[in-house]
Design a protein around this motif. Structure first.
Motif, PDB file in Angstrom:
ATOM      1  N   ARG A 171     -17.489 -75.019  24.469  1.00 32.12           N
ATOM      2  CA  ARG A 171     -18.776 -74.181  24.671  1.00 32.12           C
ATOM      3  C   ARG A 171     -19.826 -74.819  25.829  1.00 32.12           C
ATOM      4  NH1 ARG A 171     -22.391 -70.885  22.277  1.00 32.12           N
ATOM      5  NH2 ARG A 171     -24.443 -71.065  22.513  1.00 32.12           N
ATOM      6  N   GLU A 188     -19.366 -63.325  26.167  1.00 29.69           N
ATOM      7  CA  GLU A 188     -18.932 -63.192  24.721  1.00 29.69           C
ATOM      8  C   GLU A 188     -18.550 -64.484  23.791  1.00 29.69           C
ATOM      9  OE1 GLU A 188     -15.829 -60.180  22.260  1.00 29.69           O
ATOM     10  OE2 GLU A 188     -15.261 -61.060  23.927  1.00 29.69           O
ATOM     11  N   ARG A 189     -17.804 -65.361  24.558  1.00 27.50           N
ATOM     12  CA  ARG A 189     -17.552 -66.617  23.936  1.00 27.50           C
ATOM     13  C   ARG A 189     -18.885 -67.317  23.434  1.00 27.50           C
ATOM     14  NH1 ARG A 189     -16.461 -71.309  22.085  1.00 27.50           N
ATOM     15  NH2 ARG A 189     -14.828 -72.571  22.573  1.00 27.50           N
ATOM     16  N   GLU A 235     -21.661 -65.971  22.941  1.00 31.33           N
ATOM     17  CA  GLU A 235     -22.439 -65.458  21.852  1.00 31.33           C
ATOM     18  C   GLU A 235     -21.825 -65.453  20.657  1.00 31.33           C
ATOM     19  OE1 GLU A 235     -23.328 -60.437  20.785  1.00 31.33           O
ATOM     20  OE2 GLU A 235     -22.077 -61.329  22.788  1.00 31.33           O
ATOM     21  N   THR A 236     -20.567 -65.245  20.479  1.00 31.83           N
ATOM     22  CA  THR A 236     -19.723 -65.247  19.152  1.00 31.83           C
ATOM     23  C   THR A 236     -18.934 -66.297  18.796  1.00 31.83           C
ATOM     24  OG1 THR A 236     -17.692 -64.031  20.039  1.00 31.83           O
ATOM     25  CG2 THR A 236     -19.763 -62.784  19.300  1.00 31.83           C
ATOM     26  N   GLY A 237     -18.705 -67.052  19.788  1.00 33.85           N
ATOM     27  CA  GLY A 237     -17.759 -68.293  19.625  1.00 33.85           C
ATOM     28  C   GLY A 237     -16.196 -68.060  19.897  1.00 33.85           C
ATOM     29  N   SER A 266     -12.694 -61.919  23.115  1.00 34.57           N
ATOM     30  CA  SER A 266     -11.729 -61.021  22.671  1.00 34.57           C
ATOM     31  C   SER A 266     -11.660 -60.141  24.177  1.00 34.57           C
ATOM     32  CB  SER A 266     -12.388 -60.239  21.807  1.00 34.57           C
ATOM     33  OG  SER A 266     -13.240 -59.118  22.123  1.00 34.57           O
ATOM     34  N   ALA A 299     -26.005 -61.969  24.404  1.00 37.92           N
ATOM     35  CA  ALA A 299     -25.405 -60.338  24.139  1.00 37.92           C
ATOM     36  C   ALA A 299     -26.033 -59.520  25.352  1.00 37.92           C
ATOM     37  CB  ALA A 299     -26.044 -59.981  22.747  1.00 37.92           C
ATOM     38  N   ARG A 349     -24.192 -60.342  28.514  1.00 29.03           N
ATOM     39  CA  ARG A 349     -22.659 -59.612  28.476  1.00 29.03           C
ATOM     40  C   ARG A 349     -22.800 -58.114  29.002  1.00 29.03           C
ATOM     41  NH1 ARG A 349     -20.011 -56.854  24.476  1.00 29.03           N
ATOM     42  NH2 ARG A 349     -21.679 -57.526  22.794  1.00 29.03           N
TER      43      ARG A 349
END
Length: 156
Positions: A45, A83-84, A86-88, A91, A138, A141
């Motif tokens: 992170r 995205e990484r 934001e969500t961990g 994709s 978010a 992104r």
């Protein structure tokens, strides 16, 4: 008078409905290539945050100088990092909503002149750090996705 085999017709209708439902659920092509996903997911992170900060500023500098050759790929890296963060996990962004939104932005930009597209890129490049710095990943992104969509119309 001929007898109708209703069970055959019902089975055929159910098969058609099943195929339509399953095909509607299949994801579209991933927007983010596997190589970018792997790189972003491998970094922790803190490293993603540091690299995203640098890449966002580098992208803004490129736009300001008019150096748009690598903008399409650079924007995908930023999208993936957002995205990484934001969500961990990063994709491929293969969902229909993302594909539809990118296509909508591209279609809208195709009606604009090149100068208008570049002006919009500059606006978004200025907005991106304002969202990223306070941790609004978010929203950042989405801005990076719009930059990507515009970049695709500038560098087809």
């Amino acid at each position: 008078m001929r007898r109708v085999c209703w069970s055959g017709w019902v089975s055929a209708a159910l098969l058609v409905v099943f195929v339509l439902v399953v095909s509607a659920c299949t994801p579209s092509e991933p927007l983010v290539p596997e190589t970018i996903q792997q790189t972003v997911n491998t970094d922790d992170r803190e490293r993603n945050y540091d690299l995203a900060w640098q890449e966002i500023r580098s992208m803004a500098g490129d736009i300001e100088r008019g150096d748009l050759d690598s903008l399409t790929e650079d924007s995908l890296v930023v999208v993936s990092r957002m995205e990484r963060l934001e969500t961990g996990v990063a994709s491929g962004l293969s969902d229909r909503q993302t594909a539809s939104q990118v296509a909508e932005w591209e279609q809208d930009m195709m009606t604009k002149t090149m100068d208008e597209r570049i002006r919009r890129l500059a606006e978004l490049a200025g907005l991106l750090p304002q969202l990223f710095d306070p941790g609004e990943f978010a929203e950042a992104r989405l801005v990076a996705l719009e930059i990507h969509a515009i970049a695709r119309t500038v560098n087809p």
